[in-house]
Enzyme design. Structure first.
Site, short mmCIF file in Angstrom:
data_model
loop_
_atom_site.label_atom_id
_atom_site.label_comp_id
_atom_site.label_asym_id
_atom_site.label_seq_id
_atom_site.Cartn_x
_atom_site.Cartn_y
_atom_site.Cartn_z
N HIS A 132 -9.71 5.54 0.17
CA HIS A 132 -9.04 5.47 1.35
C HIS A 132 -9.63 6.34 2.33
O HIS A 132 -10.30 7.07 1.75
CB HIS A 132 -7.42 5.91 0.33
CG HIS A 132 -6.68 4.90 -0.30
ND1 HIS A 132 -5.63 4.82 0.12
CD2 HIS A 132 -6.99 4.19 -1.83
CE1 HIS A 132 -5.03 3.77 -0.51
NE2 HIS A 132 -6.27 3.79 -1.37
N GLY A 133 -8.41 5.86 2.99
CA GLY A 133 -9.52 7.03 4.15
C GLY A 133 -10.05 6.23 4.71
O GLY A 133 -11.21 7.20 6.02
N GLY A 134 -10.47 4.85 5.42
CA GLY A 134 -11.51 4.83 5.70
C GLY A 134 -11.69 4.85 7.82
O GLY A 134 -13.01 4.86 7.23
N ASP B 85 0.76 -1.62 -0.35
CA ASP B 85 -0.30 -0.03 -0.24
C ASP B 85 0.42 1.28 0.16
O ASP B 85 2.35 1.34 0.93
CB ASP B 85 -0.60 -0.35 1.07
CG ASP B 85 -1.64 0.39 1.49
OD1 ASP B 85 -1.92 1.18 0.50
OD2 ASP B 85 -2.49 1.18 2.26
N HIS B 86 0.63 2.21 -0.69
CA HIS B 86 1.52 3.37 -0.92
C HIS B 86 2.85 3.44 -0.86
O HIS B 86 3.40 4.38 -0.38
CB HIS B 86 1.07 4.09 0.37
CG HIS B 86 -0.71 4.92 0.46
ND1 HIS B 86 -0.90 6.27 -0.29
CD2 HIS B 86 -1.70 4.43 1.18
CE1 HIS B 86 -2.35 5.73 -0.19
NE2 HIS B 86 -2.51 5.31 0.61
N ILE C 61 -8.36 0.30 5.85
CA ILE C 61 -9.15 0.50 6.44
C ILE C 61 -7.62 -0.04 7.31
O ILE C 61 -7.08 -0.81 6.88
CB ILE C 61 -9.98 -0.38 7.35
CG1 ILE C 61 -11.37 -0.47 6.42
CG2 ILE C 61 -10.10 0.40 8.85
CD1 ILE C 61 -11.75 -1.69 5.14
P1 13P Z 1 -6.94 5.09 7.38
O1 13P Z 1 -5.96 4.89 8.00
O2 13P Z 1 -7.11 6.64 7.81
O3 13P Z 1 -7.95 4.28 7.80
O4 13P Z 1 -7.02 4.90 5.92
C1 13P Z 1 -6.79 3.65 5.14
C2 13P Z 1 -6.21 3.99 4.75
O5 13P Z 1 -6.14 4.60 3.75
C3 13P Z 1 -4.45 3.11 3.44
O6 13P Z 1 -4.07 3.16 2.40
#
Ligand code: 13P
Length: 300
Positions: free
Chosen positions: A210-212, A85-86, A233
């Site tokens: 993203h950013g659940g 991820d990322h 998440i």
């Molecule tokens: P959160 O940390 O806000 O859940 O976001 C996770 C995310 O988007 C990982 O790529």
């Protein structure tokens, strides 16, 4: 089952799109939270992704994480996908691919469009000849580190840019900046559902939210109804892990065996993961499957 290439994930996300649900992706930091999210998925017979961010990969190594991830995928009864991820560099994506990750994300969304496209293209070229799935990102997923630099709708992904990026790179899925942020929100997140709808109409590859953590359940479900196929998440898993471990060490004392502390912490993380699996999947076609039947996926 052949799980060592991106085809299984392509099929999982296509099924999710057709069924009106999303595949949840959970960030892990070590074996305990990794086991927690995988056990949650197995108990609900649900497909999930389990993912490491660069901080985790740099601390533990792509070799160790790749090997462990491969074993986990191999022994799982229903499809689970190990994902990077990322990643901010092409090199890290290559290291993950070389160590058995079937899916990677190259995140160059903080660069200009040309550079973002060029970096995704580099990763796609390397990944696709090895059957690996690639996620890109456009627009900005806000985060505490650089939130202050956003002006107005700066973070919003533009539809024409996204279309160009997908067409020029051959990327497999796309994370879109529509107002969500990594970490906890101070207030209610302002998700731009109009932009999501426009994106879905224009873009054929699966779309990723993203950013659940901290997005209200009804907003996650609305985003899925409008075409999100994967929900990420992270913070809530890590927070639950730390909070449970801290409480358990306080209660039981540090002489308690690590296994006894962590096994209980794992159960707490599992509850959170299961709640997210239900949010992502229970509104769509997967509902029937979650009520008992195992979800069946054809081998690729
Ligand atoms: P959160 O940390 O806000 O859940 O976001 C996770 C995310 O988007 C990982 O790529």
């Amino acid at each position: 089952m052949d799980i060592y290439n991106g085809n299984i994930l392509r099929k999982l996300l296509k099924d999710a799109d057709q069924g009106g649900y999303a595949v949840p992706m959970f960030n892990y930091t070590d074996l305990w939270d990794q086991m927690a999210v995988i056990e949650a998925a197995m108990e609900l017979h649900a497909p999930i992704m389990f993912a490491s961010i660069p901080k985790t990969v740099n601390a533990i190594s792509p070799e160790v994480l790749g090997a462990v991830g491969t074993v986990q995928m191999k022994k799982a009864a229903s499809p689970i996908i190990h994902h990077l991820d990322h990643a901010k560099s092409v090199e890290l994506c290559i290291a993950a691919i070389d160590n058995g990750y079937p899916s990677v994300m190259i995140d160059a969304s903080d660069k200009n469009l040309e550079t973002n496209i060029a970096m995704i293209k580099n990763v796609v070229e390397y990944a696709h000849t090895r059957g690996v799935f690639v996620e890109g990102e456009i627009g900005r997923i806000k985060g505490r580190d650089y939130e202050a630099t956003y002006d107005g709708d700066d973070f919003l992904a533009r539809v024409d840019d996204a279309l160009r990026l997908v067409q020029e790179t051959g990327v497999d899925s796309l994370a879109i900046g529509i107002g969500t942020a990594h970490g906890f929100y101070d207030g209610k997140p302002e998700i731009n559902f109009k932009r999501l709808k426009e994106m879905k109409e224009a873009i054929t590859v699966p779309l990723v939210l993203h950013g659940g953590t901290g997005i209200p359940e009804e907003d996650v479900k609305k985003a899925i109804r409008l075409g999100i196929n994967k929900v990420n998440i992270g913070t809530q898993i890590r927070y639950t892990y730390m909070q449970s471990a801290c409480r358990l060490i306080q209660e039981k004392g540090p002489v308690t065996h690590t296994i006894d502390i962590m096994t209980e912490a794992k159960e707490e993380i599992k509850k959170v993961a299961k709640a997210w699996i239900r949010i992502c999947m229970a509104d769509g076609k997967a509902e029937a499957d979650l009520k008992g039947q195992e979800i069946q996926y054809a081998e690729s």
